[in-house]
Motif scaffolding. Structure first.
Motif, PDB file in Angstrom:
ATOM      1  N   HIS A  84       0.824  -1.213   0.000  1.00 30.11           N
ATOM      2  CA  HIS A  84       0.000   0.000   0.000  1.00 30.11           C
ATOM      3  C   HIS A  84       0.860   1.266   0.000  1.00 30.11           C
ATOM      4  O   HIS A  84       0.441   2.303  -0.488  1.00 30.11           O
ATOM      5  N   ASP A  85       2.066   1.184   0.571  1.00 38.57           N
ATOM      6  CA  ASP A  85       2.935   2.368   0.652  1.00 38.57           C
ATOM      7  C   ASP A  85       4.032   2.373  -0.407  1.00 38.57           C
ATOM      8  O   ASP A  85       4.980   3.158  -0.290  1.00 38.57           O
ATOM      9  N   HIS A 113       1.261   9.865  -1.793  1.00 38.15           N
ATOM     10  CA  HIS A 113       1.807   8.507  -1.938  1.00 38.15           C
ATOM     11  C   HIS A 113       0.751   7.430  -2.242  1.00 38.15           C
ATOM     12  O   HIS A 113       1.045   6.488  -2.974  1.00 38.15           O
ATOM     13  N   HIS A 137      -6.196   3.803   1.070  1.00 43.83           N
ATOM     14  CA  HIS A 137      -5.867   3.361   2.427  1.00 43.83           C
ATOM     15  C   HIS A 137      -5.740   4.495   3.443  1.00 43.83           C
ATOM     16  O   HIS A 137      -5.622   4.243   4.633  1.00 43.83           O
ATOM     17  N   HIS A 138      -5.780   5.766   2.985  1.00 40.50           N
ATOM     18  CA  HIS A 138      -5.771   6.890   3.935  1.00 40.50           C
ATOM     19  C   HIS A 138      -7.115   7.630   3.956  1.00 40.50           C
ATOM     20  O   HIS A 138      -7.188   8.774   4.426  1.00 40.50           O
ATOM     21  N   ASP A 166      -2.760  -0.587   9.766  1.00 39.15           N
ATOM     22  CA  ASP A 166      -1.644   0.328   9.502  1.00 39.15           C
ATOM     23  C   ASP A 166      -1.452   1.225  10.729  1.00 39.15           C
ATOM     24  O   ASP A 166      -0.340   1.423  11.220  1.00 39.15           O
TER      25      ASP A 166
HETATM   26 FE   LIG Z   1       0.333   5.178   3.646  1.00 34.29          FE
END
Ligand SMILES: [Fe+2]
Length: 229
Positions: A84-85, A113, A137-138, A166
Motif C-alpha cells: 500500500h505504501d 503517496h 488506504h488513507h 496500519d
Molecule cells: Fe500510507
C-alpha cells in the motif's frame, strides 16, 4: 465465427494444455517475485516500511477471515497490505525521512503517496483490486481522509482493513524519537477513533482477535513486539 462445438473435444488436452498451465505458473511466480521485490525495495528506501507491511499482510488476512470475506478476495487484500505504501518511493528523502513537522507543502506531497501506489500497482496484471485498496488506504470513515474524501462503505473494504492495522502497527512500533505504545493503549486509541477515522466493523473484528493473535503475527513475520520498528 467458429462455434465452440466445432473444436475437437480434446482441443486443449495433452501438450497444449500442459504448456498453458506451465505459462500460467510462470506468470504467477513472476508476479509473486515482483511483489516480493517491491516489498524489499520499500525496506531499502525507508527502513522498516517493508517489515511493517509484512505484518500488515498477516493481520489483513486474519481480519478478513474473521469478518467472513470471501477467500477469493484475500490475495488482493494481502498484496494491498504488503504494497500500500509502495508509492513512498516517489517521495523525496527530505520529506520521507524528516523528523520534524512537515510544512503544508511537504504534507501535500507526502499525501500523494496512495496515488503513486495506485499508479504502480495498476500496471501489474491482475492487481486491479489491490491497486484500488492501496489508493484509498488513507481515507477516513467519516469522509475526512484522502485522496477521495470517501465516506463509510464508499471506501473499499480492503482499504478500511489496511487503514486500521496500519494505524495499529505504527502505534506499537518504536521510532528513533519515541517508543512504541503498549498493545492495550494502541487498541484503546483505535476504539476511540472507531466510527470517525476507522470502520467500526473492522475495529471490532480486530479487537476480537488481536490479543490472542498478536504473538503469532509477530512470529509469522520473524519480528517481535519488543523490537518492532
Ligand atoms: Fe500510507
Amino acid at each position: 465465427m467458429i462455434s465452440r462445438s466445432e473444436f475437437p473435444t480434446d482441443f486443449l488436452t495433452g501438450a497444449t494444455w500442459l504448456r498453458v498451465k506451465e505459462l500460467e505458473g510462470q506468470q504467477e511466480s513472476l508476479l509473486k517475485s515482483v511483489i516480493c521485490a517491491f516489498n524489499q525495495l520499500l525496506d531499502l528506501r525507508d527502513l522498516g516500511t517493508g517489515i511493517h507491511s509484512t505484518r500488515l499482510a498477516e493481520w489483513a488476512v486474519r481480519i478478513a477471515r474473521k469478518m467472513g470475506l470471501p477467500e477469493t478476495d484475500l490475495y488482493q487484500l494481502e498484496v494491498a497490505a504488503l504494497l500500500h505504501d509502495i508509492g513512498k518511493i516517489g517521495i523525496p528523502d527530505s520529506i520521507l525521512k524528516k523528523e520534524g513537522k512537515l510544512s503544508d507543502e511537504e504534507r501535500a506531497l507526502m499525501n500523494k503517496h496512495p496515488e503513486y501506489s495506485w499508479s504502480i500497482l495498476r500496471l501489474l496484471a491482475g492487481l486491479d483490486k489491490a491497486s484500488l485498496y492501496a489508493l484509498h488506504h488513507h481515507e477516513s470513515y467519516d469522509g475526512s481522509g484522502y485522496p477521495g474524501g470517501l465516506k463509510g462503505t464508499e471506501i473499499p473494504i480492503g482499504s478500511r482493513i489496511v487503514s486500521v492495522i496500519d494505524a495499529y502497527d505504527a502505534m506499537i512500533s518504536n521510532r528513533c524519537y519515541r517508543k512504541g505504545l503498549a498493545h492495550q493503549e494502541a487498541v484503546q486509541r483505535l476504539l476511540s477513533s472507531s466510527g470517525t477515522q476507522f470502520d467500526p466493523g473492522v475495529v471490532q473484528a480486530f479487537v476480537e482477535i488481536a490479543e490472542a493473535e498478536v504473538a503469532d503475527v509477530f512470529a509469522a513475520t520473524g519480528t517481535s513486539p519488543s523490537i518492532a520498528i
